[in-house]
Design a protein around this motif. Structure first.
Motif, short mmCIF file in Angstrom:
data_model
loop_
_atom_site.label_atom_id
_atom_site.label_comp_id
_atom_site.label_asym_id
_atom_site.label_seq_id
_atom_site.Cartn_x
_atom_site.Cartn_y
_atom_site.Cartn_z
N PHE A 70 0.82 -1.21 0.00
CA PHE A 70 0.00 0.00 0.00
C PHE A 70 0.86 1.25 0.00
O PHE A 70 0.57 2.22 -0.71
CB PHE A 70 -0.94 -0.01 1.21
CG PHE A 70 -1.78 1.22 1.32
CD1 PHE A 70 -2.86 1.41 0.46
CD2 PHE A 70 -1.49 2.21 2.24
CE1 PHE A 70 -3.64 2.55 0.53
CE2 PHE A 70 -2.26 3.35 2.33
CZ PHE A 70 -3.33 3.52 1.48
N GLU A 71 1.93 1.26 0.77
CA GLU A 71 2.83 2.41 0.83
C GLU A 71 3.51 2.65 -0.52
O GLU A 71 3.66 3.79 -0.95
CB GLU A 71 3.87 2.21 1.93
CG GLU A 71 3.29 2.29 3.33
CD GLU A 71 4.34 1.98 4.38
OE1 GLU A 71 5.52 1.77 4.03
OE2 GLU A 71 3.95 1.95 5.57
N ARG A 72 3.93 1.57 -1.17
CA ARG A 72 4.54 1.71 -2.50
C ARG A 72 3.53 2.25 -3.50
O ARG A 72 3.84 3.11 -4.32
CB ARG A 72 5.10 0.37 -2.98
CG ARG A 72 6.40 0.04 -2.29
CD ARG A 72 7.04 -1.25 -2.74
NE ARG A 72 6.81 -1.62 -4.12
CZ ARG A 72 7.07 -2.81 -4.61
NH1 ARG A 72 7.58 -3.75 -3.83
NH2 ARG A 72 6.84 -3.09 -5.88
N ALA A 87 3.80 5.79 -5.51
CA ALA A 87 3.74 5.85 -6.97
C ALA A 87 2.61 6.75 -7.42
O ALA A 87 2.75 7.51 -8.39
CB ALA A 87 3.56 4.45 -7.54
N ASN A 88 1.49 6.71 -6.72
CA ASN A 88 0.34 7.54 -7.07
C ASN A 88 0.65 9.02 -6.85
O ASN A 88 0.24 9.87 -7.64
CB ASN A 88 -0.88 7.12 -6.25
CG ASN A 88 -2.16 7.68 -6.81
OD1 ASN A 88 -2.22 8.04 -7.97
ND2 ASN A 88 -3.17 7.78 -5.97
#
Length: 101
Positions: A3-5, A9-10
């Protein structure tokens, strides 16, 4: 962790997506402007062709000098082109201001 990645990226793609949307809308507006300009040019060309044919008929009937008629036509066209160019510059300036805001 995934989720953190995904979130990182978002966050990076957000500004580039916004920039691309702005670029696309700007290009669409410019494309519309060019299409309108082509349409005006075609209309103007057909008007000029009809004027030339009228003047040729008039010359045959009255025996007038064709060069005088052509000069008159060129002067009218230059005046109209100057007015059209000023309108296009104002429109482009307005587009630039709208897209940067």
């Amino acid at each position: 962790f995934k989720f953190e990645r995904y979130l990182a990226a978002n966050e990076q793609t957000g500004p580039s997506n916004k920039e691309l949307r702005n670029m696309i809308s700007s290009l669409q507006a410019h494309n519309t402007l060019l299409k309108n300009e082509v349409s005006r040019s075609k209309k103007h060309a057909s008007e000029l062709a009809s004027q030339i044919s009228k003047w040729k008929d008039k010359q045959v009937l009255e025996g007038t000098d064709a060069m005088e008629l052509v000069k008159e036509l060129v002067v009218k066209k230059e005046e109209k082109d100057t007015d059209d160019e000023q309108k296009r510059k104002k429109y482009r300036l307005r587009l630039c201001v709208d897209t940067t805001a």
